[in-house]
Design a protein around this motif. Sequence first.
Motif, PDB file in Angstrom:
ATOM      1  N   SER A 152      56.118  34.044  33.380  1.00  0.00           N
ATOM      2  CA  SER A 152      55.407  33.706  32.146  1.00  0.00           C
ATOM      3  C   SER A 152      54.159  34.574  32.054  1.00  0.00           C
ATOM      4  CB  SER A 152      55.005  32.231  32.154  1.00  0.00           C
ATOM      5  OG  SER A 152      53.988  32.028  33.135  1.00  0.00           O
ATOM      6  N   PRO A 153      53.628  34.765  30.855  1.00  0.00           N
ATOM      7  CA  PRO A 153      52.381  35.533  30.730  1.00  0.00           C
ATOM      8  C   PRO A 153      51.258  34.972  31.600  1.00  0.00           C
ATOM      9  CG  PRO A 153      53.389  35.271  28.574  1.00  0.00           C
ATOM     10  CD  PRO A 153      54.184  34.411  29.531  1.00  0.00           C
ATOM     11  N   ALA A 154      51.185  33.662  31.708  1.00  0.00           N
ATOM     12  CA  ALA A 154      50.138  33.046  32.543  1.00  0.00           C
ATOM     13  C   ALA A 154      50.334  33.419  34.013  1.00  0.00           C
ATOM     14  CB  ALA A 154      50.147  31.529  32.367  1.00  0.00           C
ATOM     15  N   ASP A 155      51.586  33.382  34.474  1.00  0.00           N
ATOM     16  CA  ASP A 155      51.851  33.747  35.867  1.00  0.00           C
ATOM     17  C   ASP A 155      51.644  35.240  36.106  1.00  0.00           C
ATOM     18  OD1 ASP A 155      52.328  31.151  36.663  1.00  0.00           O
ATOM     19  OD2 ASP A 155      54.512  31.306  36.459  1.00  0.00           O
ATOM     20  N   GLN A 156      51.972  36.068  35.131  1.00  0.00           N
ATOM     21  CA  GLN A 156      51.695  37.498  35.266  1.00  0.00           C
ATOM     22  C   GLN A 156      50.193  37.732  35.408  1.00  0.00           C
ATOM     23  OE1 GLN A 156      53.516  39.791  32.116  1.00  0.00           O
ATOM     24  NE2 GLN A 156      55.576  39.117  32.651  1.00  0.00           N
ATOM     25  N   GLU A 157      49.403  37.029  34.624  1.00  0.00           N
ATOM     26  CA  GLU A 157      47.939  37.151  34.722  1.00  0.00           C
ATOM     27  C   GLU A 157      47.447  36.749  36.103  1.00  0.00           C
ATOM     28  OE1 GLU A 157      45.195  38.346  33.120  1.00  0.00           O
ATOM     29  OE2 GLU A 157      46.785  39.333  31.989  1.00  0.00           O
ATOM     30  N   LYS A 158      48.049  35.723  36.683  1.00  0.00           N
ATOM     31  CA  LYS A 158      47.660  35.282  38.031  1.00  0.00           C
ATOM     32  C   LYS A 158      47.945  36.380  39.059  1.00  0.00           C
ATOM     33  CE  LYS A 158      48.420  30.402  37.079  1.00  0.00           C
ATOM     34  NZ  LYS A 158      49.325  29.260  37.304  1.00  0.00           N
ATOM     35  N   VAL A 159      49.077  37.045  38.904  1.00  0.00           N
ATOM     36  CA  VAL A 159      49.412  38.136  39.824  1.00  0.00           C
ATOM     37  C   VAL A 159      48.375  39.250  39.701  1.00  0.00           C
ATOM     38  CG1 VAL A 159      51.091  39.950  40.337  1.00  0.00           C
ATOM     39  CG2 VAL A 159      51.880  37.615  39.888  1.00  0.00           C
ATOM     40  N   TRP A 160      48.052  39.644  38.464  1.00  0.00           N
ATOM     41  CA  TRP A 160      47.058  40.704  38.267  1.00  0.00           C
ATOM     42  C   TRP A 160      45.696  40.288  38.830  1.00  0.00           C
ATOM     43  CZ3 TRP A 160      48.591  45.338  37.718  1.00  0.00           C
ATOM     44  CH2 TRP A 160      49.722  45.661  36.969  1.00  0.00           C
ATOM     45  N   ALA A 161      45.315  39.025  38.633  1.00  0.00           N
ATOM     46  CA  ALA A 161      44.027  38.547  39.159  1.00  0.00           C
ATOM     47  C   ALA A 161      44.018  38.593  40.682  1.00  0.00           C
ATOM     48  CB  ALA A 161      43.754  37.129  38.659  1.00  0.00           C
ATOM     49  N   LEU A 162      45.111  38.218  41.289  1.00  0.00           N
ATOM     50  CA  LEU A 162      45.210  38.272  42.750  1.00  0.00           C
ATOM     51  C   LEU A 162      45.091  39.706  43.247  1.00  0.00           C
ATOM     52  CD1 LEU A 162      45.752  36.656  45.343  1.00  0.00           C
ATOM     53  CD2 LEU A 162      48.178  37.022  44.953  1.00  0.00           C
ATOM     54  N   MET A 163      45.728  40.614  42.559  1.00  0.00           N
ATOM     55  CA  MET A 163      45.638  42.030  42.946  1.00  0.00           C
ATOM     56  C   MET A 163      44.204  42.536  42.805  1.00  0.00           C
ATOM     57  SD  MET A 163      49.178  43.522  41.357  1.00  0.00           S
ATOM     58  CE  MET A 163      48.794  45.219  41.775  1.00  0.00           C
ATOM     59  N   GLU A 164      43.545  42.174  41.723  1.00  0.00           N
ATOM     60  CA  GLU A 164      42.148  42.595  41.528  1.00  0.00           C
ATOM     61  C   GLU A 164      41.251  42.026  42.616  1.00  0.00           C
ATOM     62  OE1 GLU A 164      40.740  44.791  39.484  1.00  0.00           O
ATOM     63  OE2 GLU A 164      42.679  45.265  38.596  1.00  0.00           O
ATOM     64  N   ALA A 165      41.532  40.803  43.048  1.00  0.00           N
ATOM     65  CA  ALA A 165      40.729  40.167  44.089  1.00  0.00           C
ATOM     66  C   ALA A 165      40.873  40.887  45.433  1.00  0.00           C
ATOM     67  CB  ALA A 165      41.133  38.702  44.240  1.00  0.00           C
ATOM     68  N   HIS A 166      41.950  41.622  45.611  1.00  0.00           N
ATOM     69  CA  HIS A 166      42.192  42.334  46.871  1.00  0.00           C
ATOM     70  C   HIS A 166      41.889  43.823  46.781  1.00  0.00           C
ATOM     71  CE1 HIS A 166      44.181  38.584  47.838  1.00  0.00           C
ATOM     72  NE2 HIS A 166      43.962  38.920  49.083  1.00  0.00           N
ATOM     73  N   ARG A 167      41.196  44.210  45.737  1.00  0.00           N
ATOM     74  CA  ARG A 167      40.791  45.605  45.578  1.00  0.00           C
ATOM     75  C   ARG A 167      39.792  45.946  46.692  1.00  0.00           C
ATOM     76  NH1 ARG A 167      40.762  48.671  41.119  1.00  0.00           N
ATOM     77  NH2 ARG A 167      41.039  46.892  39.770  1.00  0.00           N
ATOM     78  N   PRO A 168      39.943  47.093  47.338  1.00  0.00           N
ATOM     79  CA  PRO A 168      38.983  47.479  48.388  1.00  0.00           C
ATOM     80  C   PRO A 168      37.572  47.588  47.808  1.00  0.00           C
ATOM     81  CG  PRO A 168      40.891  48.936  48.381  1.00  0.00           C
ATOM     82  CD  PRO A 168      40.998  48.069  47.154  1.00  0.00           C
ATOM     83  N   VAL A 169      36.617  47.118  48.594  1.00  0.00           N
ATOM     84  CA  VAL A 169      35.208  47.188  48.185  1.00  0.00           C
ATOM     85  C   VAL A 169      34.669  48.544  48.584  1.00  0.00           C
ATOM     86  CG1 VAL A 169      32.934  46.162  48.466  1.00  0.00           C
ATOM     87  CG2 VAL A 169      34.977  44.717  48.504  1.00  0.00           C
ATOM     88  N   ARG A 170      33.962  49.189  47.655  1.00  0.00           N
ATOM     89  CA  ARG A 170      33.370  50.507  47.965  1.00  0.00           C
ATOM     90  C   ARG A 170      32.121  50.327  48.800  1.00  0.00           C
ATOM     91  NH1 ARG A 170      33.992  53.734  42.263  1.00  0.00           N
ATOM     92  NH2 ARG A 170      36.157  53.198  42.005  1.00  0.00           N
ATOM     93  N   ASP A 171      31.903  51.305  49.654  1.00  0.00           N
ATOM     94  CA  ASP A 171      30.679  51.292  50.467  1.00  0.00           C
ATOM     95  C   ASP A 171      29.461  51.422  49.557  1.00  0.00           C
ATOM     96  OD1 ASP A 171      32.116  53.267  53.143  1.00  0.00           O
ATOM     97  OD2 ASP A 171      32.138  51.101  52.794  1.00  0.00           O
ATOM     98  N   GLN A 172      28.413  50.732  49.886  1.00  0.00           N
ATOM     99  CA  GLN A 172      27.198  50.743  49.066  1.00  0.00           C
ATOM    100  C   GLN A 172      26.185  51.777  49.553  1.00  0.00           C
ATOM    101  OE1 GLN A 172      26.943  48.914  46.286  1.00  0.00           O
ATOM    102  NE2 GLN A 172      28.993  48.112  46.672  1.00  0.00           N
ATOM    103  N   ASP A 173      26.582  52.683  50.444  1.00  0.00           N
ATOM    104  CA  ASP A 173      25.641  53.676  50.996  1.00  0.00           C
ATOM    105  C   ASP A 173      25.107  54.610  49.951  1.00  0.00           C
ATOM    106  OD1 ASP A 173      26.082  52.583  53.461  1.00  0.00           O
ATOM    107  OD2 ASP A 173      27.618  54.054  54.009  1.00  0.00           O
TER     108      ASP A 173
END
Length: 134
Positions: free
Chosen positions: A113-134
């Motif tokens: 469903s569109p709602a479940d697709q959005e959940k997948v995208w949100a989960l992927m965004e939550a696991h995006r590597p964090v860039r170094d702040q140097d």
Amino acid sequence: MAQADGERTDLSDLVRQRKEELGLSFRALADACVDPERPEKGALWGRSTLDTLTKGGQIKPPTAEKLRALAAGLRLPLSEVREAAGGQYWGVDTLRTEDRKVRAFIRNFEELSPADQEKVWALMEAHRPVRDQD
């Protein structure tokens, strides 16, 4: 990337389109389909099998070595050929974040469903590597 009967044609479409782009005959493509890891085995795809595949006919799911050979013959990255095969034979969709840093393999993503697709995208965004702040 589906036929009228609902069967997916991801790999068939990729092979047909790339063959046309390269201007190759089925014979020339078959001859170029050599696994770069095992070149001594020679060409691993036959002309008639490639013809059947591009016309949406049924062939056995290709092995890893046949996918490597096909990628070589098509002059494409192996990942692109693997993803197309995964879609056609196993219904696996490959999703990537916009920056391509996160990749997920989801079975039949388009059927969610569109709602479940959005959940997948949100989960992927939550696991995006964090860039170094140097």
